[in-house]
Scaffold this motif. Structure first.
Motif, short mmCIF file in Angstrom:
data_model
loop_
_atom_site.label_atom_id
_atom_site.label_comp_id
_atom_site.label_asym_id
_atom_site.label_seq_id
_atom_site.Cartn_x
_atom_site.Cartn_y
_atom_site.Cartn_z
N MET A 3 -13.50 14.08 -0.84
CA MET A 3 -13.55 14.75 -2.14
C MET A 3 -12.46 14.23 -3.07
O MET A 3 -12.64 14.19 -4.28
CB MET A 3 -13.41 16.26 -1.95
N CYS A 4 -11.33 13.81 -2.50
CA CYS A 4 -10.20 13.34 -3.30
C CYS A 4 -10.12 11.82 -3.37
O CYS A 4 -9.17 11.26 -3.92
CB CYS A 4 -8.90 13.89 -2.72
N LYS A 5 -11.11 11.14 -2.78
CA LYS A 5 -11.20 9.67 -2.80
C LYS A 5 -9.98 8.99 -2.19
O LYS A 5 -9.44 8.03 -2.74
CB LYS A 5 -11.46 9.18 -4.22
N ILE A 6 -9.56 9.49 -1.02
CA ILE A 6 -8.48 8.88 -0.26
C ILE A 6 -8.90 8.82 1.20
O ILE A 6 -9.93 9.37 1.57
CB ILE A 6 -7.14 9.65 -0.40
N GLY A 7 -8.11 8.14 2.03
CA GLY A 7 -8.43 8.05 3.46
C GLY A 7 -7.24 7.54 4.25
O GLY A 7 -6.18 7.26 3.70
N ASP A 8 -7.43 7.41 5.55
CA ASP A 8 -6.38 6.96 6.47
C ASP A 8 -6.82 5.67 7.15
O ASP A 8 -8.00 5.48 7.43
CB ASP A 8 -6.13 8.01 7.56
N ILE A 9 -5.85 4.80 7.41
CA ILE A 9 -6.10 3.57 8.16
C ILE A 9 -5.27 3.65 9.44
O ILE A 9 -4.08 3.93 9.40
CB ILE A 9 -5.71 2.31 7.36
N ARG A 10 -5.92 3.39 10.57
CA ARG A 10 -5.26 3.43 11.88
C ARG A 10 -5.26 2.03 12.48
O ARG A 10 -6.30 1.39 12.56
CB ARG A 10 -5.98 4.39 12.81
N VAL A 39 0.86 -1.19 0.00
CA VAL A 39 0.00 0.00 0.00
C VAL A 39 0.89 1.23 0.00
O VAL A 39 1.70 1.41 0.91
CB VAL A 39 -0.94 0.01 1.23
N ASN A 40 0.75 2.05 -1.02
CA ASN A 40 1.54 3.27 -1.13
C ASN A 40 0.67 4.49 -0.85
O ASN A 40 -0.51 4.51 -1.21
CB ASN A 40 2.15 3.40 -2.53
N ARG A 41 1.27 5.46 -0.25
CA ARG A 41 0.57 6.73 -0.01
C ARG A 41 0.40 7.44 -1.34
O ARG A 41 1.28 7.42 -2.19
CB ARG A 41 1.42 7.57 0.95
N LYS A 89 5.37 3.86 2.37
CA LYS A 89 4.69 2.65 1.90
C LYS A 89 4.54 1.68 3.05
O LYS A 89 5.24 1.75 4.06
CB LYS A 89 5.45 2.00 0.75
N THR A 90 3.60 0.77 2.89
CA THR A 90 3.36 -0.27 3.88
C THR A 90 3.29 -1.60 3.15
O THR A 90 2.57 -1.72 2.16
CB THR A 90 2.05 -0.01 4.64
N ILE A 148 -1.62 4.89 8.56
CA ILE A 148 -1.21 4.97 7.16
C ILE A 148 -2.11 6.04 6.54
O ILE A 148 -3.32 5.89 6.49
CB ILE A 148 -1.39 3.63 6.43
N ASN A 149 -1.51 7.12 6.05
CA ASN A 149 -2.26 8.27 5.56
C ASN A 149 -2.42 8.25 4.04
O ASN A 149 -1.58 7.71 3.32
CB ASN A 149 -1.55 9.57 5.95
#
Length: 185
Positions: free
Chosen positions: A144-151, A41-43, A103-104, A163-164
């Motif tokens: 709005m930008c179709k992205i998100g964060d996973i905690r 998973v890449n930012r 990256k993760t 992961i932002n």
């Protein structure tokens, strides 16, 4: 004398406690175990999101540039405006480098979070068994930008990894959850 990591009392200066030493050895052992990579998973760098996220800074730079143009001579005003544009360009460049260097990698029993960009060099290994909970979230500008964060919430005081700016956040979250849950069965 106290442990430099956790603050436990020690007998002599410079030592670390048994618990911290054990954790260090466990992490060292984790690094040497080779596993198959299941997901990477890449930012994502999004100029639109960076503009929305940093709106206050951009507005401040615009105000400073306009004030410089109106309050000083033309030369100084133009110089202030150019300086503001350079600062903004450097800020966007730094955000792009930050996204490219983060990256993760998810393996069979662990994941590795890597952040390498100017002034930062962070690597963290997390075992799936150490994860207590995980969640994803999105701010209004991220939606709005179709992205998100996973905690990932892990065991320990103030522990966890975020992961932002992940694209296709819901789909990616489900893939990660399936990988982690497959090891807990």
């Amino acid at each position: 004398m106290r442990c430099k990591i956790c603050g436990a009392k020690l007998k002599k200066e410079g030592d670390i406690c048994r618990n911290c030493y054990h954790e260090y050895k466990e992490k060292e052992k984790l690094e040497t175990i080779q596993e198959e990579e299941l997901l990477r998973v890449n930012r994502k760098y999004s100029p639109k999101f960076n503009l929305l996220k940093n709106g206050e800074i951009i507005l401040l730079l615009i105000i400073v540039a306009l004030a410089g143009l109106s309050a000083y001579t033309t030369f100084i005003g133009i110089l202030i405006t150019v300086l503001c544009v350079i600062i903004f360009g450097l800020w966007m460049f730094f955000n792009k480098k930050r996204a490219m260097g983060t990256k993760t990698i998810f393996y069979e029993t662990k994941f590795k979070y890597i952040a390498k960009y100017p002034l930062v060099n962070r690597e963290e290994m997390v075992l799936y068994n150490d994860i207590k909970d995980m969640a994803y979230f999105q701010t209004r500008s991220q939606k709005m930008c179709k992205i998100g964060d996973i905690r990932f919430y892990t065991k320990g005081f103030l522990a966890g990894v975020t992961i932002n700016d992940i694209p296709d956040i819901e789909e990616t979250f489900n893939k990660i959850r399936d990988i982690i849950n497959s090891t807990r069965d």
